[in-house]
Design a protein around this motif. Structure first.
Motif, PDB file in Angstrom:
ATOM      1  N   ASP A  42      52.577  -7.458 100.873  1.00  0.00           N
ATOM      2  CA  ASP A  42      53.545  -8.483 101.221  1.00  0.00           C
ATOM      3  C   ASP A  42      52.831  -9.834 101.162  1.00  0.00           C
ATOM      4  OD1 ASP A  42      51.946  -8.297 103.406  1.00  0.00           O
ATOM      5  OD2 ASP A  42      53.535  -8.818 104.811  1.00  0.00           O
ATOM      6  N   ILE A  43      53.510 -10.890 101.596  1.00  0.00           N
ATOM      7  CA  ILE A  43      52.938 -12.231 101.422  1.00  0.00           C
ATOM      8  C   ILE A  43      51.664 -12.386 102.250  1.00  0.00           C
ATOM      9  CG2 ILE A  43      54.547 -13.164 103.143  1.00  0.00           C
ATOM     10  CD1 ILE A  43      53.063 -15.052 100.183  1.00  0.00           C
ATOM     11  N   TYR A  44      51.621 -11.721 103.410  1.00  0.00           N
ATOM     12  CA  TYR A  44      50.420 -11.799 104.241  1.00  0.00           C
ATOM     13  C   TYR A  44      49.221 -11.178 103.528  1.00  0.00           C
ATOM     14  CZ  TYR A  44      47.342 -10.864 108.180  1.00  0.00           C
ATOM     15  OH  TYR A  44      46.274 -10.808 109.014  1.00  0.00           O
ATOM     16  N   ASN A  45      49.490 -10.065 102.864  1.00  0.00           N
ATOM     17  CA  ASN A  45      48.435  -9.381 102.120  1.00  0.00           C
ATOM     18  C   ASN A  45      47.927 -10.262 100.975  1.00  0.00           C
ATOM     19  OD1 ASN A  45      46.779  -7.438 101.036  1.00  0.00           O
ATOM     20  ND2 ASN A  45      48.240  -5.791 101.368  1.00  0.00           N
ATOM     21  N   VAL A  46      48.865 -10.960 100.316  1.00  0.00           N
ATOM     22  CA  VAL A  46      48.466 -11.849  99.217  1.00  0.00           C
ATOM     23  C   VAL A  46      47.530 -12.935  99.735  1.00  0.00           C
ATOM     24  CG1 VAL A  46      49.307 -13.529  97.554  1.00  0.00           C
ATOM     25  CG2 VAL A  46      50.546 -11.400  97.888  1.00  0.00           C
ATOM     26  N   LEU A  68      54.858 -15.143  94.951  1.00  0.00           N
ATOM     27  CA  LEU A  68      56.313 -14.980  94.895  1.00  0.00           C
ATOM     28  C   LEU A  68      56.693 -13.526  95.091  1.00  0.00           C
ATOM     29  CD1 LEU A  68      57.727 -17.316  92.125  1.00  0.00           C
ATOM     30  CD2 LEU A  68      57.857 -17.507  94.605  1.00  0.00           C
ATOM     31  N   GLN A  69      55.924 -12.647  94.429  1.00  0.00           N
ATOM     32  CA  GLN A  69      56.165 -11.211  94.591  1.00  0.00           C
ATOM     33  C   GLN A  69      56.024 -10.798  96.061  1.00  0.00           C
ATOM     34  OE1 GLN A  69      53.504  -9.292  91.970  1.00  0.00           O
ATOM     35  NE2 GLN A  69      55.056  -7.945  91.096  1.00  0.00           N
ATOM     36  N   GLY A  70      54.992 -11.348  96.712  1.00  0.00           N
ATOM     37  CA  GLY A  70      54.754 -11.016  98.110  1.00  0.00           C
ATOM     38  C   GLY A  70      55.884 -11.484  98.994  1.00  0.00           C
ATOM     39  N   ILE A  71      56.366 -12.721  98.747  1.00  0.00           N
ATOM     40  CA  ILE A  71      57.485 -13.238  99.540  1.00  0.00           C
ATOM     41  C   ILE A  71      58.697 -12.341  99.349  1.00  0.00           C
ATOM     42  CG2 ILE A  71      59.099 -15.157  99.768  1.00  0.00           C
ATOM     43  CD1 ILE A  71      56.851 -17.018  99.028  1.00  0.00           C
ATOM     44  N   TRP A  72      58.949 -11.979  98.096  1.00  0.00           N
ATOM     45  CA  TRP A  72      60.094 -11.125  97.801  1.00  0.00           C
ATOM     46  C   TRP A  72      59.969  -9.809  98.565  1.00  0.00           C
ATOM     47  CZ3 TRP A  72      64.739 -10.139  96.884  1.00  0.00           C
ATOM     48  CH2 TRP A  72      65.158  -8.911  96.359  1.00  0.00           C
ATOM     49  N   ARG A  73      58.759  -9.234  98.585  1.00  0.00           N
ATOM     50  CA  ARG A  73      58.587  -7.947  99.253  1.00  0.00           C
ATOM     51  C   ARG A  73      58.768  -8.093 100.772  1.00  0.00           C
ATOM     52  NH1 ARG A  73      54.165  -4.819  96.451  1.00  0.00           N
ATOM     53  NH2 ARG A  73      55.700  -5.088  94.827  1.00  0.00           N
ATOM     54  N   THR A  74      58.267  -9.183 101.331  1.00  0.00           N
ATOM     55  CA  THR A  74      58.459  -9.414 102.763  1.00  0.00           C
ATOM     56  C   THR A  74      59.941  -9.465 103.099  1.00  0.00           C
ATOM     57  OG1 THR A  74      56.379 -10.595 103.026  1.00  0.00           O
ATOM     58  CG2 THR A  74      58.093 -11.089 104.613  1.00  0.00           C
ATOM     59  N   ILE A  75      60.691 -10.250 102.306  1.00  0.00           N
ATOM     60  CA  ILE A  75      62.123 -10.389 102.584  1.00  0.00           C
ATOM     61  C   ILE A  75      62.834  -9.060 102.381  1.00  0.00           C
ATOM     62  CG2 ILE A  75      64.237 -11.507 101.783  1.00  0.00           C
ATOM     63  CD1 ILE A  75      62.599 -13.981 101.246  1.00  0.00           C
ATOM     64  N   ALA A 111      56.983  -9.228 112.675  1.00  0.00           N
ATOM     65  CA  ALA A 111      56.297  -7.940 112.698  1.00  0.00           C
ATOM     66  C   ALA A 111      55.942  -7.471 111.291  1.00  0.00           C
ATOM     67  CB  ALA A 111      57.174  -6.894 113.386  1.00  0.00           C
ATOM     68  N   THR A 112      56.605  -8.039 110.256  1.00  0.00           N
ATOM     69  CA  THR A 112      56.370  -7.516 108.906  1.00  0.00           C
ATOM     70  C   THR A 112      54.923  -7.644 108.428  1.00  0.00           C
ATOM     71  OG1 THR A 112      57.163  -9.564 107.946  1.00  0.00           O
ATOM     72  CG2 THR A 112      58.739  -7.760 108.071  1.00  0.00           C
ATOM     73  N   PRO A 113      54.157  -8.689 108.786  1.00  0.00           N
ATOM     74  CA  PRO A 113      52.793  -8.730 108.234  1.00  0.00           C
ATOM     75  C   PRO A 113      51.935  -7.523 108.626  1.00  0.00           C
ATOM     76  CG  PRO A 113      53.113 -10.483 109.839  1.00  0.00           C
ATOM     77  CD  PRO A 113      54.455  -9.950 109.504  1.00  0.00           C
ATOM     78  N   LEU A 114      52.352  -6.781 109.668  1.00  0.00           N
ATOM     79  CA  LEU A 114      51.564  -5.606 110.041  1.00  0.00           C
ATOM     80  C   LEU A 114      51.477  -4.604 108.901  1.00  0.00           C
ATOM     81  CD1 LEU A 114      52.682  -4.884 113.682  1.00  0.00           C
ATOM     82  CD2 LEU A 114      50.589  -5.908 112.875  1.00  0.00           C
ATOM     83  N   VAL A 115      52.493  -4.569 108.018  1.00  0.00           N
ATOM     84  CA  VAL A 115      52.482  -3.581 106.945  1.00  0.00           C
ATOM     85  C   VAL A 115      51.317  -3.832 105.984  1.00  0.00           C
ATOM     86  CG1 VAL A 115      54.961  -3.294 107.077  1.00  0.00           C
ATOM     87  CG2 VAL A 115      54.013  -4.816 105.378  1.00  0.00           C
ATOM     88  N   ALA A 116      50.766  -5.059 106.011  1.00  0.00           N
ATOM     89  CA  ALA A 116      49.615  -5.335 105.150  1.00  0.00           C
ATOM     90  C   ALA A 116      48.435  -4.446 105.526  1.00  0.00           C
ATOM     91  CB  ALA A 116      49.226  -6.803 105.253  1.00  0.00           C
ATOM     92  N   THR A 117      48.374  -3.998 106.808  1.00  0.00           N
ATOM     93  CA  THR A 117      47.242  -3.172 107.222  1.00  0.00           C
ATOM     94  C   THR A 117      47.309  -1.777 106.617  1.00  0.00           C
ATOM     95  OG1 THR A 117      48.397  -2.426 109.197  1.00  0.00           O
ATOM     96  CG2 THR A 117      47.027  -4.365 109.420  1.00  0.00           C
ATOM     97  N   ILE A 118      48.480  -1.387 106.064  1.00  0.00           N
ATOM     98  CA  ILE A 118      48.518  -0.095 105.378  1.00  0.00           C
ATOM     99  C   ILE A 118      48.736  -0.322 103.876  1.00  0.00           C
ATOM    100  CG2 ILE A 118      49.259   1.199 107.410  1.00  0.00           C
ATOM    101  CD1 ILE A 118      52.053   1.280 106.126  1.00  0.00           C
ATOM    102  N   THR A 119      48.204  -1.416 103.372  1.00  0.00           N
ATOM    103  CA  THR A 119      48.101  -1.697 101.935  1.00  0.00           C
ATOM    104  C   THR A 119      49.428  -2.008 101.240  1.00  0.00           C
ATOM    105  OG1 THR A 119      48.354   0.548 101.077  1.00  0.00           O
ATOM    106  CG2 THR A 119      46.153  -0.116 101.771  1.00  0.00           C
ATOM    107  N   VAL A 120      50.482  -2.352 101.982  1.00  0.00           N
ATOM    108  CA  VAL A 120      51.674  -2.859 101.314  1.00  0.00           C
ATOM    109  C   VAL A 120      51.414  -4.320 100.975  1.00  0.00           C
ATOM    110  CG1 VAL A 120      54.116  -3.376 101.563  1.00  0.00           C
ATOM    111  CG2 VAL A 120      53.197  -1.288 102.533  1.00  0.00           C
TER     112      VAL A 120
END
Lengths: 235, 269
Positions: B220-224, B53-60, B209-218
């Motif tokens: 988001d839901i993709y990272n989760v 849920l936290q990840g979804i919130w951060r993505t949005i 494009a937002t899941p790309l931020v997971a590659t710099i340790t943010v």
């Protein structure tokens, strides 16, 4: 600057090799996408009710899910599935090279977009031309080759050009699954030498160069495809 | 020959999309979903529920913030290219070409690794109030996604500003409106109406494009989803759920933009 020299102490050679594999994947994926796109556009326009719905599901899902997720899903699921089928059929499991997997995955994604582009372009052809071809008794394949493809090309080229540029940039996503294309090579080089700005800007310049060179060719192809058509305000 | 052929009015029945073959397809889809819930492993869900849920919130959150900031940058970029003097138009066009010509992942890594390695070298940055933020990853994610959205939308807004009929602006001038008022009341709203369908598509692209931020340790839901994969060795289930989450968010974006479009009072030619 000596970091970028093409001989081994410099990383220029690796960057260029990375660019080459990026271009290889982009060309392969774009070509595969075109094939899927033509089939998809035909399926959506002339297919039976079930084929139409299945193509709609394909284009909707692929265009709604991030490429990165699709790449991971297809990369893992695809190789896993193929190996399971091979083992069940009694063969040795094979190791699918990153190049082939990348082309297949990106081509699958590109296919959904080019389906929509080509479908729109076929709809933009004056329908009388297609009816005339039918009246001449052309077989569907002959009609595709002689009428539909050449006539839709001028309408499809702007969209397809966009797709080509997207394909060149989407190759960077394969860096995430560990394929050694330009972006990942750049990151490795930058990490090894700590010269982050030098390498990332150099790679950016290479991508930009690819885009600008593509634009020149696209303009030429567009002029060729539009030959004999009335000029528009834009051209 | 009869002049007025009888108009066939079909009797009221099931909605037009519900055809026999669709019922079959829906049944197949339902069977797939049931098979997925029964035969795949979902026992990790309760444990990662809060994190997801936290990840979804951060993505949005990232999506909304970068789109809002991006469109604010895009309007001047579009205006400069459509109507600005050459010394404003040329840099704006250069910026758009540069951002649109390079992959977002590269820009993201340039900002994160490049600036991230540059900043600590300056003591005054390290001692400034902003340093606690600059040490985190999300400011770089927001910055690069904003720049990317601004460049793509700047191009869209250029077309939209240029597409407003001259006569409208001349009429406004004839009414004695000031330049700012013309922009605010006539030029800007009409340009936005024209750009709205394109902006809807571009916003979906921004979401993707937002899941790309997971590659710099943010996170988001993709990272989760990636974390679930690493910690439990379950590959497909988190990814399938992830795809579903993105499809739902896409649906919401499309729905919201359609609501917005339906509020446009008249069709403009």
């Amino acid at each position: 600057m000596e970091l970028l020299s093409p001989v081994p102490p410099g990383w220029g050679g690796s960057l260029l090799r990375g660019l080459l594999s990026s271009v290889e994947i982009a060309v392969g994926a774009f070509g595969l996408g075109l094939l899927i796109g033509i089939c998809g556009a035909y399926g959506k326009l002339y297919g039976g009710p079930i084929a139409k719905d299945l193509w709609a599901v394909y284009t909707t899902i692929v265009r709604a899910v991030p490429e990165l997720v699709l790449i991971l899903l297809l990369y893992f699921a695809g190789t896993d599935l193929i190996n399971r089928v091979l083992v069940m059929a009694g063969y040795e499991p094979i190791n699918i090279s990153g190049l082939v997997a990348g082309i297949l995955v990106l081509g699958f994604v590109q296919g959904a977009y080019s389906t929509e582009v080509i479908r729109g372009a076929i709809l933009a052809i004056p329908q009388g031309q297609i009816e005339a071809a039918r009246a001449y008794g052309m077989s569907p394949i002959l009609m595709l080759k002689r009428i539909t493809l050449p006539a839709m090309l001028p309408f499809a080229i702007p969209g397809l050009a966009n797709l080509w540029l997207i394909a060149t940039k989407d190759t960077a996503l394969l860096a995430v699954v560990g394929f050694n294309e330009l972006t990942l090579t750049t990151r490795v080089a930058a990490g090894a030498t700590k010269a982050y700005f030098t390498f990332f800007i150099a790679a950016g310049a290479l991508y930009l160069l690819l885009t600008l060179v593509s634009n020149v060719f696209i303009r030429r192809i567009e002029r060729w495809a539009r030959r004999g058509m009335p000029s528009t305000a834009g051209a | 020959m009869s002049v007025d052929a009888p108009v066939m009015t079909p009797p009221a029945r099931a909605p037009s999309w519900l055809k026999p073959h669709r019922i079959g397809l829906l049944a197949v889809a339902l069977a797939l979903v049931i098979a997925a819930t029964l035969f795949m492993r979902w026992d990790w869900l309760p444990r990662y529920y809060g994190l997801a849920l936290q990840g979804i919130w951060r993505t949005i959150w990232i999506l909304v913030v970068t789109c809002a900031l991006g469109i604010m940058l895009a309007v001047p970029l579009g205006l400069a290219q459509a109507a600005g003097p050459w010394w404003l138009a040329a840099p704006a066009r250069g910026f758009c070409t540069m951002i649109r010509g390079t992959p977002l992942l590269l820009q993201l890594w340039l900002l994160y690794y490049g600036l991230g390695s540059l900043f600590p070298q300056f003591p005054w940055i390290r001692h400034s109030e902003l340093w606690p933020y600059l040490r985190q990853a999300w400011p770089y994610a927001v910055l690069s996604l904003t720049l990317s959205y601004a460049a793509y939308e700047g191009e869209v807004m250029r077309g939209a500003f240029a597409g407003v009929p001259r006569g409208q602006l001349e009429a406004a001038r004839a009414y004695g409106m000031s330049r700012w008022k013309i922009f605010r009341r006539i030029w800007m709203p009409q340009a936005f109406y024209r750009a709205l369908p394109t902006l809807a598509g571009e916003t979906v692209l921004q979401l993707k494009a937002t899941p790309l931020v997971a590659t710099i340790t943010v996170v988001d839901i993709y990272n989760v989803a990636g974390r679930v994969r690493q910690e439990t060795f379950i590959t497909y289930e988190p990814l399938l759920l992830l795809a579903l989450v993105y499809m739902v968010i896409t649906g919401i974006i499309v729905f919201l933009f359609r609501r917005l479009e339906s509020r446009i009072p008249v069709k403009i030619g």
